[in-house]
Design an enzyme around this catalytic site. Sequence first.
Site, mmCIF file in Angstrom:
data_model
loop_
_atom_site.group_PDB
_atom_site.id
_atom_site.type_symbol
_atom_site.label_atom_id
_atom_site.label_comp_id
_atom_site.label_asym_id
_atom_site.label_seq_id
_atom_site.Cartn_x
_atom_site.Cartn_y
_atom_site.Cartn_z
ATOM 1 N N PHE A 1 -34.810 -51.039 -36.549
ATOM 2 C CA PHE A 1 -35.829 -52.029 -36.212
ATOM 3 C C PHE A 1 -36.812 -52.131 -37.376
ATOM 4 O O PHE A 1 -37.273 -51.112 -37.905
ATOM 5 C CB PHE A 1 -36.554 -51.625 -34.928
ATOM 6 C CG PHE A 1 -37.482 -52.703 -34.443
ATOM 7 C CD1 PHE A 1 -36.971 -53.897 -33.953
ATOM 8 C CD2 PHE A 1 -38.851 -52.549 -34.512
ATOM 9 C CE1 PHE A 1 -37.819 -54.913 -33.528
ATOM 10 C CE2 PHE A 1 -39.710 -53.553 -34.086
ATOM 11 C CZ PHE A 1 -39.186 -54.743 -33.599
ATOM 12 N N TYR B 1 -41.863 -49.214 -22.714
ATOM 13 C CA TYR B 1 -41.994 -50.527 -22.060
ATOM 14 C C TYR B 1 -40.658 -51.231 -21.886
ATOM 15 O O TYR B 1 -40.633 -52.317 -21.317
ATOM 16 C CB TYR B 1 -42.986 -51.437 -22.794
ATOM 17 C CG TYR B 1 -42.818 -51.534 -24.291
ATOM 18 C CD1 TYR B 1 -41.785 -52.278 -24.852
ATOM 19 C CD2 TYR B 1 -43.699 -50.883 -25.143
ATOM 20 C CE1 TYR B 1 -41.631 -52.363 -26.221
ATOM 21 C CE2 TYR B 1 -43.554 -50.969 -26.527
ATOM 22 C CZ TYR B 1 -42.520 -51.711 -27.048
ATOM 23 O OH TYR B 1 -42.369 -51.793 -28.403
ATOM 24 N N LYS B 2 -39.588 -50.634 -22.382
ATOM 25 C CA LYS B 2 -38.266 -51.248 -22.225
ATOM 26 C C LYS B 2 -37.606 -50.691 -20.960
ATOM 27 O O LYS B 2 -37.964 -51.065 -19.854
ATOM 28 C CB LYS B 2 -37.429 -50.990 -23.482
ATOM 29 C CG LYS B 2 -38.009 -51.628 -24.754
ATOM 30 C CD LYS B 2 -37.157 -51.281 -25.967
ATOM 31 C CE LYS B 2 -37.749 -51.842 -27.256
ATOM 32 N NZ LYS B 2 -37.648 -53.303 -27.372
#
Lengths: 397, 397
Positions: B113, B209-210
């Site tokens: 990422f 948060y995923k």
Amino acid sequence: MTDFAATKALFALPEGVLYLDGNSLGPLPAAVPDRIDAMLREEWGQMLITGWNQAGWMEMPMRLGDRIGRLIGAEPGQVAVGDTLSIKVYQALAAALDLRPDRKVVLSDTGNFPSDLYIAQGLLKMLGPDYELRLVAPEEVEAAITDEIAVTLITEVDYRSGRLHDMAALTRKAHEVGAVTVWDLAHSAGATPVDLAGAGADFAVGCTYKYLNGGPGAPAFIYVAPRHAGRALPALSGWLGHEAPFAFDLDYRAGAGVERMRVGTPPVIQMAALDCALDIWEMTTMEQVRARSITLSELFIAEVEAACPGLTLASPRDPQARGSQVSFRFDEGYAAMQALIARGVIGDFRAPDIMRFGFTPLYLDEDDVRGAVAILAEILNDKLWDRAEYKARKAVT
Amino acid sequence: MTDFAATKALFALPEGVLYLDGNSLGPLPAAVPDRIDAMLREEWGQMLITGWNQAGWMEMPMRLGDRIGRLIGAEPGQVAVGDTLSIKVYQALAAALDLRPDRKVVLSDTGNFPSDLYIAQGLLKMLGPDYELRLVAPEEVEAAITDEIAVTLITEVDYRSGRLHDMAALTRKAHEVGAVTVWDLAHSAGATPVDLAGAGADFAVGCTYKYLNGGPGAPAFIYVAPRHAGRALPALSGWLGHEAPFAFDLDYRAGAGVERMRVGTPPVIQMAALDCALDIWEMTTMEQVRARSITLSELFIAEVEAACPGLTLASPRDPQARGSQVSFRFDEGYAAMQALIARGVIGDFRAPDIMRFGFTPLYLDEDDVRGAVAILAEILNDKLWDRAEYKARKAVT
């Protein structure tokens, strides 16, 4: 004039509590729970991932930065919200040092909040053995700003004594010798009028959970003077500081302005609480809050000195020379503060002997101040620390 | 066996939405709003500053770290929650490099990422010109781990393709040549079984948060192997990583273990949401979630390949070689994803042509998968991108 009875009514203070610790954690604005509930159910719940655009989550760090900017003398687009104060200190200090690569000394004072010093120690260690963190007493800061200094890292209001540094004068002195300034506004934002532009400050950072009432763990903020914003080093170069975060390039390119100091995904729920808390500031001005803070703290000092002769003022007596808190020294301060809290008067204690009280006009008035002093006087007359059972307990702990 | 119908009932998904984007932002657990409301009113509102101890706020980063640790093969006391993933990458990479000061090359891959790469670029720039970030294609990572490498900085699951690196094999290879490993579990935690201890990983970081459904801007986490925890460099040396934060010493002394990776005041409201979201994991195991994720993603691939011949699988065909998402390439992928979202099937798009779908057994079942593919097939048959008005619009944007 501000209707301070009206602002007080906007806070959900517990029955029977006199809260003189808003300099540590502001109380709950009564509108926050419903606002958060709506954010959770209607934004996160219904919009899901599309909330980042549809609900404006992605823009919140800059939008809230603009709201805070109005309280600290910054123009729109100069303040970004996010992370914690320690992280923002790191970014500001790294960027400031990068502007003076020929100098290696960071100047701070022994009244600075320790986390600022710890962060500086960690950063300087990483930068190499040439770097030095130089600590002087608060009253020696001005004289210590010499042409050896790369960066001054100063917290405007001393977290223990409330002593207020002269931001304009120290910034002027720093610039005269070619140093860069980083101001920590932890106990200033929402407490005293700050004029970053007028003072010519280079970088500033602060938190929002004290006088801005953003809630426990509310995010921090960072200001970068516009003359530096386009070239300031974003040491923590996360994707949301990238010029085009959603291009997913492999190489970092810093965003245009203070946006480059954004790092990762911002805390949307905390920001929603802060946004709601900032609404209250639309009802007043920093100048009116400051005037009333001085009225309240002067009343407190006069009442304490009249009723509690054992306590010694540890804050500057001149109200212009202190922030929005008042500290007293007292040998049995720890025990006295515990007793106060048990009676619903919440201040706090800082070793070795500091009893600290914050004055926050948005939700405190003269009756609160008088009520707090009356309870304090009772506790002091009570002298529980002279009782045998207290001494026995103290001896074993 | 896990009752996945029961876990699905615990999420507040909007009517008519098929949510295949839990790999970006997990949906709202239905219990979160009430939990947050109680935290706001009863803890912040009533306890005020005393909530840090009374409500256990101060301990939440370690308590939640332990809850996450159970999902990633870590023992209690080895994971701390806080900050954002980018910040935790910075800390882990700085600490890992500090363990190999004689080497200057950080190895990562082009499927990582971008924020991980940006953070590495910023850190290495600060450390000096000797340092190098070396990027290779994901399939070349193993061969590129040579005795020149100080640290491998690898995201286990590729955010675009879902390709899964072999953590155990790469860690073994890294250790054979004396390199230190930093694993990013952004798309792993809650998605695939992770065994940090078994793999011998040195450092790991991730977000919540995923797949962990902690909400927008939920905090990150960091794992430090116990063999390093007592000497790992806390580059962001904030006060809550200090051995005794409330002693307010002027000098930093790192905390005993992974606590030293704590930095500033943690986001209590976000942590309360995460704590509530983690309750759902008590009803299942990572192995059962993984088995069902494979069932769902295999069904999705089979249905898409049968009904949508224009799409090309961009994820590994072997389910053991991918995480919990499936990507397809399609020239008109952007338009097709917009059309899907308009019909309530929420996936996402990554340039240049990747349509990405996440499979999250806690709230997705076979009917959802079949329903999503049916709508996708209709959109593809519809071919809106062949229509004159679409082409005209595309030409001007």
